[in-house]
Design a protein around this motif. Sequence first.
Motif, short mmCIF file in Angstrom:
data_model
loop_
_atom_site.label_atom_id
_atom_site.label_comp_id
_atom_site.label_asym_id
_atom_site.label_seq_id
_atom_site.Cartn_x
_atom_site.Cartn_y
_atom_site.Cartn_z
N PRO A 1 27.63 35.53 36.32
CA PRO A 1 28.12 36.19 35.10
C PRO A 1 27.72 35.47 33.83
CG PRO A 1 29.84 36.13 36.77
CD PRO A 1 28.74 35.26 37.27
N ARG A 2 27.85 34.12 33.81
CA ARG A 2 27.49 33.35 32.61
C ARG A 2 25.98 33.33 32.39
NH1 ARG A 2 32.45 32.80 30.11
NH2 ARG A 2 34.02 32.36 31.71
N GLU B 1 25.16 36.49 30.68
CA GLU B 1 25.62 36.40 29.29
C GLU B 1 24.64 35.58 28.47
OE1 GLU B 1 27.90 37.90 27.78
OE2 GLU B 1 29.46 38.51 29.19
N GLY C 1 32.89 49.94 28.07
CA GLY C 1 33.11 48.51 27.90
C GLY C 1 31.85 47.69 28.09
N SER C 2 31.69 46.67 27.25
CA SER C 2 30.49 45.83 27.32
C SER C 2 30.50 44.93 28.55
CB SER C 2 30.38 44.97 26.05
OG SER C 2 31.53 44.14 25.91
N ASN C 3 31.69 44.56 29.04
CA ASN C 3 31.75 43.71 30.22
C ASN C 3 31.16 44.39 31.44
OD1 ASN C 3 32.93 41.56 28.90
ND2 ASN C 3 35.01 42.12 29.46
N VAL D 1 27.44 43.57 32.22
CA VAL D 1 27.15 42.37 33.01
C VAL D 1 27.39 42.63 34.49
CG1 VAL D 1 27.80 39.96 33.39
CG2 VAL D 1 27.66 40.86 31.06
N PHE E 1 32.04 38.52 39.44
CA PHE E 1 32.00 39.45 38.31
C PHE E 1 33.39 40.07 38.08
CE2 PHE E 1 27.57 39.21 39.54
CZ PHE E 1 26.94 39.11 38.31
N HIS F 1 35.45 37.39 36.48
CA HIS F 1 34.94 37.18 35.12
C HIS F 1 35.41 38.29 34.19
CE1 HIS F 1 32.16 36.27 31.85
NE2 HIS F 1 31.73 37.52 31.91
N ASP F 2 35.39 39.52 34.67
CA ASP F 2 35.75 40.67 33.86
C ASP F 2 37.26 40.78 33.67
OD1 ASP F 2 35.42 43.12 32.45
OD2 ASP F 2 35.85 44.22 34.28
N GLN F 3 38.01 40.60 34.75
CA GLN F 3 39.45 40.82 34.71
C GLN F 3 40.24 39.60 34.24
OE1 GLN F 3 41.11 43.76 35.42
NE2 GLN F 3 39.12 44.76 35.61
N GLN G 1 38.58 36.38 33.22
CA GLN G 1 37.79 35.42 32.44
C GLN G 1 37.72 34.05 33.12
OE1 GLN G 1 40.36 37.39 30.57
NE2 GLN G 1 38.64 38.82 30.70
#
Length: 391
Positions: A85-86, A89, A121-123, A126, A328, A331-333, A335
């Motif tokens: 995920p990072r 980003e 959503g932008s997330n 990713v 993911f 990361h999305d739900q 962080q």
Amino acid sequence: MSSATGEALRSHVAGNSEGNVTAAGSRPGQSTASPAKDDQLATETTPAADPALLDAATHSRVTRTVFLALLVDILSFTIILPLFPRLLEYYRQNESADPNSLFSVTLRQIHAFKYAIGGTGSNLDVVLFGGALGSLFSFLQFIVSPWIGRLSDRLGRKRVLMLCMAGNLASCFLWIVARPFWVFVLSRVVGGLSEGNVQLSVSIITDITTAETRSKGLALVGLAFALGFTVGPAMGAYFASHDLAAYNPTLESLGLNPYSASALFAFALILAEIWYLHRSLPETLPTRRKSAMPAANPAPKPAALSRLALIHASYLFLFSGLEFTLPFLTHDQYQFSHAQQGALLGLIGFVAAGVQGGYTRRAARRVGERAVVMRGLIACACGFALLGCVV
């Protein structure tokens, strides 16, 4: 990947099944060898013509070598999982401003797909981007796996395994210098085309075991996966906290990215594995296959094997991607940081190691392989149901 278990197992089992079918007899069109040639070929390989005739020391040595090498391989393979995920980003921040970059072109396709399925959503960009990369890796494995199985039947397990290791090494090197996104994608392509380690490890274990000892031997493959998942993600998270370019800015000119330390460590693990396999692993392809009489027609695949392959493919289709998509999700739900991602995957690996090492090997002998498989499928269904309730 790339589902870690999905990437690693989806095509391995299919390729191993292919390899074992061809291993049952000689290849059509093979010329009849003379007795002298047969003796020469037999001396060039390990005495694996009949697994039952292997002495205990040879069996133990080969099994230990395969287990340790596979463990190192899974460690290097899982290092990247908590970083995906990072990583994406990072590439979005650096390349989304250039409309002609590979990242931007791919992102536009991701947006089109997201709107088509009603996503927002932008997330989600990713998440879908990561899914596309994972699917690419797995698709390449799907394509190349049968060829790896056939080559190992023709050229030998060790030789093909070393070729796969060279591809893995090249993939890690490309990740080290993957400052542009297209280099990172290239590293995943090379890795997907050369990821045959687990498939060949299963073939080697199959070569040296009998029907009575095979479950015990193959359980070590699952144990190596579990231990690798316990330690590998945590190691990846740790090395991700060390940006080599931040320590020495001149390294940016070499193409290093903020996650090159993790890639460099994976590269070192693969290099050590290549040295260890070259030094310790004998060829296990049964010598009878190199000197057998040619068969008029290849042996037909048993109907039971075809059904088993279909069931396993259906299971992988539903299960694959869990270890890859879970970072993911968190990361999305939630962080999650690198360390939290590594700890979560490590916990999964710790539980899996206990199941593989403490339960599966014993239960298969006590209640039979079929019952163990059914229990595993029921446990997976319960796990997914609980995951759906939490999310």
